[in-house]
Design an enzyme around this catalytic site. Structure first.
Site, PDB file in Angstrom:
ATOM      1  N   GLY A  43       5.226  17.083   2.044  1.00 19.14           N
ATOM      2  CA  GLY A  43       4.757  17.744   3.574  1.00 19.14           C
ATOM      3  C   GLY A  43       3.611  18.598   2.887  1.00 19.14           C
ATOM      4  O   GLY A  43       2.616  18.441   3.700  1.00 19.14           O
ATOM      5  N   ASN A  45       1.312  18.112   0.598  1.00 20.83           N
ATOM      6  CA  ASN A  45       0.347  17.263   0.252  1.00 20.83           C
ATOM      7  C   ASN A  45      -0.210  16.774   1.631  1.00 20.83           C
ATOM      8  O   ASN A  45      -1.709  16.632   1.567  1.00 20.83           O
ATOM      9  CB  ASN A  45       0.943  15.979  -0.506  1.00 20.83           C
ATOM     10  N   GLU A 141      11.549  14.698   3.004  1.00 18.15           N
ATOM     11  CA  GLU A 141      12.087  15.368   1.720  1.00 18.15           C
ATOM     12  C   GLU A 141      12.746  16.871   2.422  1.00 18.15           C
ATOM     13  O   GLU A 141      12.644  17.659   1.451  1.00 18.15           O
ATOM     14  CB  GLU A 141      10.803  15.656   0.720  1.00 18.15           C
ATOM     15  N   THR A 209       1.326   0.902   4.261  1.00 10.64           N
ATOM     16  CA  THR A 209       0.281   1.003   3.234  1.00 10.64           C
ATOM     17  C   THR A 209       0.580   0.033   2.189  1.00 10.64           C
ATOM     18  O   THR A 209       1.761  -0.035   1.648  1.00 10.64           O
ATOM     19  CB  THR A 209       0.279   2.520   2.635  1.00 10.64           C
ATOM     20  N   LYS A 210      -0.419  -0.579   1.385  1.00 10.55           N
ATOM     21  CA  LYS A 210      -0.262  -1.769   0.602  1.00 10.55           C
ATOM     22  C   LYS A 210      -1.215  -1.669  -0.858  1.00 10.55           C
ATOM     23  O   LYS A 210      -1.734  -2.442  -1.548  1.00 10.55           O
ATOM     24  CB  LYS A 210      -0.707  -3.157   1.044  1.00 10.55           C
ATOM     25  N   GLY A 211      -1.364  -0.030  -1.041  1.00  9.44           N
ATOM     26  CA  GLY A 211      -2.013   0.229  -2.161  1.00  9.44           C
ATOM     27  C   GLY A 211      -3.685  -0.324  -2.185  1.00  9.44           C
ATOM     28  O   GLY A 211      -4.088  -0.187  -0.995  1.00  9.44           O
ATOM     29  N   GLY A 214      -4.944  -2.340   0.859  1.00  7.67           N
ATOM     30  CA  GLY A 214      -5.378  -1.581   2.052  1.00  7.67           C
ATOM     31  C   GLY A 214      -4.052  -1.250   3.077  1.00  7.67           C
ATOM     32  O   GLY A 214      -2.940  -1.119   2.377  1.00  7.67           O
ATOM     33  N   ASP A 235      -4.808   8.805 -11.523  1.00  7.28           N
ATOM     34  CA  ASP A 235      -3.552   9.368 -11.036  1.00  7.28           C
ATOM     35  C   ASP A 235      -3.201   8.897  -9.617  1.00  7.28           C
ATOM     36  O   ASP A 235      -3.686   9.463  -8.877  1.00  7.28           O
ATOM     37  CB  ASP A 235      -3.373  10.735 -11.253  1.00  7.28           C
ATOM     38  N   ASP A 241       0.249  10.098   0.621  1.00  5.18           N
ATOM     39  CA  ASP A 241       0.329  11.503   1.283  1.00  5.18           C
ATOM     40  C   ASP A 241      -1.109  11.553   1.808  1.00  5.18           C
ATOM     41  O   ASP A 241      -1.548  12.113   2.910  1.00  5.18           O
ATOM     42  CB  ASP A 241       0.758  12.521   0.558  1.00  5.18           C
TER      43      ASP A 241
END
Length: 296
Positions: A43, A45, A141, A209-211, A214, A235, A241
């Site tokens: 949240g 982030n 969360e 989302t696929k890193g 895209g 990182d 987020d």
């Protein structure tokens, strides 16, 4: 352009990040290379990403009355996030996430702490804040009943809702019917699509989302892919987020879904080039410059 109003209902954590060269085997001890604490929680982030992306952001959540909570209050103020919806729990610890960084990826252990006290009653108290927003941003969360309450309030007021269904867990049809945008990663999307009855209704809400590859979403039954931007990651914590916060801002500003995804992809790429979930989250101008440099 007027700043869009975004309400984020979700978790607020302190991230405890340890970097090391390889994952230890069962019972084995390995030497780490670094340790640091960073503000986090899905949240928080997403609220920071939206605020840096140009939105006026209000946060609904809970922290403990410990040193982590005090530190996070200072950071919230620095990011100019409205905190009237955040309560401090006496005698309770702030939520934490232990993040293990190794071999170019991460593994995360979350202890909810005060996040478990974001009750439906607390969310109800923030009704006016939610209904005055251009979009409400949710994750998983905090207690599910509180997520449902926030969705109910926003839906009744015709406020669009973006749900990032992480960490993955079963979601009721009643909740999913209220959601405008669903932003799972590939594994979370697979979990959501196991129910054939929900599949067709979900497709038009999904932004997967696929890193580095895209994002994919469905438009009139056709899959649309918005390519990512290759970078050298430092990182990867918080990339998803960052995407959610920036995409919600762009959508609230009236951009098309494809334009919002491209902007958010660029922001997510920038975010992984620095340590910490929030450390690399870019400002709106930084994303615009990144895109311009790539002819977008």
């Amino acid at each position: 352009m007027t700043k869009p109003k975004i309400a984020v209902v979700g978790s607020i954590n302190m991230d405890l990040t340890t970097s090391f060269d390889r994952m230890p085997h069962q019972g084995e001890t390995v030497l780490g290379t670094s340790f640091a604490t960073y503000p986090g929680g899905k949240g928080f982030n997403q609220a920071v990403a939206a605020a840096r992306g140009g939105a006026e952001v209000s946060m609904v959540g809970a922290i403990g009355d410990d040193a982590f909570g005090e530190s996070l209050k200072t950071i919230l103020a620095k990011e100019k996030i409205t905190t009237a919806g955040i309560k401090t729990m006496t005698g309770m610890g702030t939520g934490t996430a232990t993040i293990l960084l190794t071999e170019g990826d991460n593994r995360i252990i979350v202890v909810p702490g005060a996040n478990g006290e974001v009750t439906p009653e607390h969310v109800e108290e923030q009704r006016d804040l939610l209904t005055a927003s251009d979009i409400v941003l949710l994750q998983l969360e905090i207690p599910m009943e509180s997520v449902k309450k926030a969705a109910e309030i926003a839906f009744e007021a015709n406020v669009p809702i973006m749900l990032n269904p992480a960490p993955s867990q079963p979601l009721s049809k009643e909740l999913l019917d209220k959601i405008t945008y669903l932003t799972p990663n590939e594994s979370e999307a697979a979990d959501l699509m196991t129910d054939d009855e929900n599949r067709e209704a979900l497709e038009e809400k999904l932004i997967i989302t696929k890193g580095k590859q895209g994002v994919m979403f469905y438009e009139k039954g056709r899959a649309v892919t918005v390519p990512g931007f290759p970078v050298t990651p430092v990182d990867t914590t918080g990339a998803g987020d960052t995407f959610c916060g920036l995409m919600s801002t762009r959508i609230a500003q009236g951009y098309s879904l494809e334009e919002a995804c491209q902007f958010a992809n660029a922001g997510a790429a920038l975010s992984v080039t620095k340590p910490g979930a929030q450390g690399g989250m870019p400002t709106e101008s930084e994303v615009v410059r990144f895109l311009r440099e790539r002819g977008k």
